[in-house]
Write a protein that holds these residues in place. Sequence first.
Motif, PDB file in Angstrom:
ATOM      1  N   THR A  67      67.782  90.216 -19.283  1.00 36.00           N
ATOM      2  CA  THR A  67      66.558  89.639 -18.873  1.00 36.00           C
ATOM      3  C   THR A  67      65.451  90.232 -19.423  1.00 36.00           C
ATOM      4  O   THR A  67      64.769  91.156 -19.146  1.00 36.00           O
ATOM      5  CB  THR A  67      66.772  89.772 -17.521  1.00 36.00           C
ATOM      6  OG1 THR A  67      67.346  89.549 -16.790  1.00 36.00           O
ATOM      7  CG2 THR A  67      65.384  88.488 -16.814  1.00 36.00           C
ATOM      8  N   GLN A  78      61.596  83.988 -12.658  1.00 36.95           N
ATOM      9  CA  GLN A  78      62.575  84.466 -14.065  1.00 36.95           C
ATOM     10  C   GLN A  78      62.353  85.326 -14.516  1.00 36.95           C
ATOM     11  O   GLN A  78      63.572  86.029 -15.199  1.00 36.95           O
ATOM     12  CB  GLN A  78      61.848  83.364 -14.844  1.00 36.95           C
ATOM     13  CG  GLN A  78      61.591  81.530 -14.785  1.00 36.95           C
ATOM     14  CD  GLN A  78      60.376  80.681 -13.967  1.00 36.95           C
ATOM     15  OE1 GLN A  78      59.876  81.714 -13.269  1.00 36.95           O
ATOM     16  NE2 GLN A  78      60.447  80.191 -14.021  1.00 36.95           N
ATOM     17  N   THR A 144      58.197  79.472 -20.362  1.00 39.75           N
ATOM     18  CA  THR A 144      58.671  78.770 -18.655  1.00 39.75           C
ATOM     19  C   THR A 144      57.885  77.444 -19.356  1.00 39.75           C
ATOM     20  O   THR A 144      57.145  76.344 -18.432  1.00 39.75           O
ATOM     21  CB  THR A 144      57.691  79.844 -17.781  1.00 39.75           C
ATOM     22  OG1 THR A 144      56.434  79.930 -18.681  1.00 39.75           O
ATOM     23  CG2 THR A 144      58.399  80.327 -17.052  1.00 39.75           C
ATOM     24  N   GLU A 197      63.543  79.765 -20.309  1.00 39.90           N
ATOM     25  CA  GLU A 197      63.354  80.652 -19.245  1.00 39.90           C
ATOM     26  C   GLU A 197      64.337  81.588 -20.075  1.00 39.90           C
ATOM     27  O   GLU A 197      64.813  82.367 -18.796  1.00 39.90           O
ATOM     28  CB  GLU A 197      63.451  80.206 -17.681  1.00 39.90           C
ATOM     29  CG  GLU A 197      62.697  78.727 -18.080  1.00 39.90           C
ATOM     30  CD  GLU A 197      62.984  78.601 -16.401  1.00 39.90           C
ATOM     31  OE1 GLU A 197      63.891  78.931 -15.424  1.00 39.90           O
ATOM     32  OE2 GLU A 197      62.183  77.391 -15.902  1.00 39.90           O
ATOM     33  N   THR A 199      66.686  81.970 -21.228  1.00 42.99           N
ATOM     34  CA  THR A 199      68.408  81.398 -21.026  1.00 42.99           C
ATOM     35  C   THR A 199      68.872  81.859 -22.072  1.00 42.99           C
ATOM     36  O   THR A 199      70.866  81.788 -21.913  1.00 42.99           O
ATOM     37  CB  THR A 199      68.617  80.408 -20.163  1.00 42.99           C
ATOM     38  OG1 THR A 199      68.429  79.372 -20.500  1.00 42.99           O
ATOM     39  CG2 THR A 199      68.642  81.177 -18.623  1.00 42.99           C
ATOM     40  N   GLY A 416      63.559  79.192 -13.073  1.00 35.59           N
ATOM     41  CA  GLY A 416      63.542  80.109 -12.199  1.00 35.59           C
ATOM     42  C   GLY A 416      65.354  80.231 -10.945  1.00 35.59           C
ATOM     43  O   GLY A 416      66.581  79.703 -11.828  1.00 35.59           O
ATOM     44  N   ASN A 448      69.499  86.387 -19.178  1.00 29.94           N
ATOM     45  CA  ASN A 448      68.778  85.869 -17.863  1.00 29.94           C
ATOM     46  C   ASN A 448      70.252  84.952 -17.355  1.00 29.94           C
ATOM     47  O   ASN A 448      70.055  83.818 -16.904  1.00 29.94           O
ATOM     48  CB  ASN A 448      68.216  84.801 -18.206  1.00 29.94           C
ATOM     49  CG  ASN A 448      66.775  84.839 -17.130  1.00 29.94           C
ATOM     50  OD1 ASN A 448      66.604  86.106 -16.342  1.00 29.94           O
ATOM     51  ND2 ASN A 448      65.498  84.529 -16.970  1.00 29.94           N
ATOM     52  N   LYS A 451      69.978  82.011 -13.476  1.00 25.99           N
ATOM     53  CA  LYS A 451      68.128  81.077 -13.432  1.00 25.99           C
ATOM     54  C   LYS A 451      69.028  79.615 -14.008  1.00 25.99           C
ATOM     55  O   LYS A 451      70.098  79.184 -14.839  1.00 25.99           O
ATOM     56  CB  LYS A 451      67.034  81.448 -14.834  1.00 25.99           C
ATOM     57  CG  LYS A 451      67.511  83.186 -13.953  1.00 25.99           C
ATOM     58  CD  LYS A 451      67.047  83.687 -13.104  1.00 25.99           C
ATOM     59  CE  LYS A 451      66.483  84.935 -13.152  1.00 25.99           C
ATOM     60  NZ  LYS A 451      66.112  85.849 -13.757  1.00 25.99           N
TER      61      LYS A 451
END
Length: 458
Positions: A67, A78, A144, A197, A199, A416, A448, A451
Amino acid sequence: MTRNWLHELMDVLGENKVGISDGDRFRHSKDESSHSPVEPEVVVFPEEKEDILLALKLANTFDIPITPFGSGSGLDGQAIPIRKGISMNFERMDRVISFEPEDLTVTVQPGITRLDLNKVINPHGLFFPIDPGANASIGGMVATNASGTTAVRYGSMKDQVLNLEVILADGKTIKTGSNAKKSSSGYHLNSLFTGSEGTLGIISEITLKLHGIPEHTIAASCTFDSPKACVEAAHSVLMSGVPVLRMELVDANSMKQVNEYGEYHFPVQHTLFFEFSGTHVSAKDDANIVGKLMEEWGCENWKHASGSIERATIWRARHELAYAFRHIKGMAVSGSDVCVPISKLADLVEFARERIEASGLLGGIFGHVGDGNFHTIVVYDPENSMERKQSEAINNELVLKALELKGTCTGEHGVGIGKMKYQEAEHGHAVDVMKSIKALLDPHSRFNPGKIFAGKGD
């Protein structure tokens, strides 16, 4: 924690780049949101791209999630490592890699903050304009798709990113763009990774557009009888074509709260704040035009602030609004961040104000009315389950109303954890496309996990 992989991580990276203390793990268990903290098993502090690659190789071998963590200023979870594993903090990757003032571009590592970046480039007459309030890391702002008070003129991070270096789950490194100001070549990968984010991949380098520092800047403010009147007046400014730099709404409750928090002396009324920039003549003319327009809309307390100290005070107070509510002793806060077409904004702001007042809870409304984005914040007693449910209901109703008005559940905070439940309602079958992209780029849900939308193991 598996002893073998931790020791191997320390051997590969060196103990100075691996944090296992209670303090390190707690710091990386949360962000500025109200979501429940989750401590990672270990924190990695990469200093070079090679450190990221080494940690990723080990994570792939032992099936460990990663993450990314910027400055921890996010507002929707997030950076919370909800599957534990590795929290990867980029604060040591904070260098300017290359700076081309003649091209109005700069390439940086993800850990540099926006204020530190501006310290480097401001002496050259340039600045980076995206201002989310917090001194966020550039990597986190890209992740973000952050924006903020200057969005009415400069847009969001996706409008400022020229190129990204991204490390994919299989260890491959790609470039998503170029240093050219525009391109029609291939799929637009900058926009895919900006706002993802963390991911889809780990961002290791960022090339940004820069802008010339305006010759002169003027701030101004005025008050109205209602938040709806503020928004309608702001809409008239947009329709007039005056190029405002900032245009912010702050309701009376928020003005009262920030006055008490920061010992300011602003009128406790529904307020519009403006900023105009350009040459001395153009900034003054723009401010005068808007001042006359606001008077036609029935404003009160129109006031200029051309001095740098007075201007800085106004925007410092604006950025402290959320903290003014968050720091009420013994209380918790929840909030929402929605964005709708400009023509629908006044009705939605009025709806939000009515819902907060009907609940009996303390709450505020403030936001970037120039681009249809605003925030609500509601204060409640965390020991009172009824108040908690009321605050959650306000946020839920606001988001659903925004979607009904063809808006979005989040204008800049990101999805998030908190906005996952609205993805199907907002995007429909497009969510399946997003999940397919995630499965293609990160088939083992290494980056991550948990999310944006439910995936492997959720």
